[in-house]
Scaffold this active site. Structure first.
Site, mmCIF file in Angstrom:
data_model
loop_
_atom_site.group_PDB
_atom_site.id
_atom_site.type_symbol
_atom_site.label_atom_id
_atom_site.label_comp_id
_atom_site.label_asym_id
_atom_site.label_seq_id
_atom_site.Cartn_x
_atom_site.Cartn_y
_atom_site.Cartn_z
ATOM 1 N N HIS A 177 97.293 56.207 29.345
ATOM 2 C CA HIS A 177 95.981 56.528 28.784
ATOM 3 C C HIS A 177 95.927 56.121 27.322
ATOM 4 O O HIS A 177 96.939 56.108 26.631
ATOM 5 C CB HIS A 177 95.670 58.026 28.910
ATOM 6 N N ILE B 102 90.786 67.702 26.835
ATOM 7 C CA ILE B 102 90.599 69.150 26.970
ATOM 8 C C ILE B 102 90.953 69.897 25.677
ATOM 9 O O ILE B 102 90.487 71.015 25.450
ATOM 10 C CB ILE B 102 91.442 69.664 28.160
ATOM 11 N N HIS C 168 93.965 57.218 23.830
ATOM 12 C CA HIS C 168 93.124 58.208 23.152
ATOM 13 C C HIS C 168 92.162 57.455 22.236
ATOM 14 O O HIS C 168 92.591 56.557 21.502
ATOM 15 C CB HIS C 168 93.965 59.113 22.243
HETATM 16 P P1 5GP Z 1 99.679 62.416 25.612
HETATM 17 O O1 5GP Z 1 100.464 63.360 24.756
HETATM 18 O O2 5GP Z 1 100.280 62.289 26.993
HETATM 19 O O3 5GP Z 1 99.424 61.093 24.946
HETATM 20 O O4 5GP Z 1 98.247 63.063 25.766
HETATM 21 C C1 5GP Z 1 97.837 63.819 26.860
HETATM 22 C C2 5GP Z 1 96.474 64.372 26.539
HETATM 23 O O5 5GP Z 1 95.926 64.901 27.735
HETATM 24 C C3 5GP Z 1 96.496 65.518 25.516
HETATM 25 O O6 5GP Z 1 95.685 65.163 24.399
HETATM 26 C C4 5GP Z 1 95.942 66.714 26.295
HETATM 27 O O7 5GP Z 1 95.103 67.541 25.526
HETATM 28 C C5 5GP Z 1 95.171 66.046 27.424
HETATM 29 N N1 5GP Z 1 95.089 66.840 28.647
HETATM 30 C C6 5GP Z 1 96.106 67.514 29.249
HETATM 31 N N2 5GP Z 1 95.666 68.117 30.356
HETATM 32 C C7 5GP Z 1 94.341 67.816 30.468
HETATM 33 C C8 5GP Z 1 93.332 68.159 31.426
HETATM 34 O O8 5GP Z 1 93.551 68.867 32.406
HETATM 35 N N3 5GP Z 1 92.087 67.654 31.207
HETATM 36 C C9 5GP Z 1 91.796 66.872 30.132
HETATM 37 N N4 5GP Z 1 90.539 66.438 30.019
HETATM 38 N N5 5GP Z 1 92.719 66.528 29.217
HETATM 39 C C10 5GP Z 1 93.980 67.000 29.376
#
Ligand code: 5GP
Length: 127
Positions: free
Chosen positions: A109, A39, A111
């Site tokens: 997840h 997002i 990226h």
């Molecule tokens: P982390 O920091 O946990 O590795 O990454 C989480 C990712 O999830 C971030 O890049 C953030 O932008 C993405 N994200 C958070 N909320 C949402 C959402 O509601 N939808 C989508 N598609 N991505 C999200």
């Protein structure tokens, strides 16, 4: 503070996406995983690949998932990258685990980032 090694939070945002309670821009899906656009993209292409089962992080996934799930997941990551057309130009995969990595969403997840030159991996020391 989120405990990245203990209890899965069923109300995390990716659990809601998997249950269809929140929409996502789907890129790929198979029996074990789902891929969708981030997002808040940090590159021209920024896709997240998640397992469908409940794993908190890389540590949780690598220790508890079946060989079939792990195999399917990492094959999917490669397949998504090819589908996105970044296999020739190059891409970066990142999986954050826990507090020091600033993992935001406690559902495992990966990226996939690409579509433009990404620069160095980290600012020195991540600071
Ligand atoms: P982390 O920091 O946990 O590795 O990454 C989480 C990712 O999830 C971030 O890049 C953030 O932008 C993405 N994200 C958070 N909320 C949402 C959402 O509601 N939808 C989508 N598609 N991505 C999200």
């Amino acid at each position: 503070m989120q405990d990245f090694n203990n209890t899965y939070d069923k109300e995390n945002i990716f659990a809601k996406i998997l249950r269809g309670e929140i929409p996502c821009s789907k890129v790929y899906e198979n029996e074990f995983c789902l891929a969708f656009n981030d997002i808040n993209p940090q590159a021209d292409i920024h896709v997240l690949v998640i397992p469908k089962k409940e794993y908190i992080s890389m540590d949780d996934f690598s220790s508890k998932a079946s060989s079939e799930e792990i195999n399917s997941f990492f094959r999917a990551v490669g397949e998504v990258a090819r589908k996105l057309g970044v296999d020739n130009s190059g891409y970066r995969i990142i999986a954050n685990h826990g507090a020091d990595s600033h993992q935001e969403v406690p559902h495992f997840h990966v990226h996939i980032l690409g579509g433009n030159s990404l620069g160095t991996l980290l600012v020195k020391g991540g600071k």
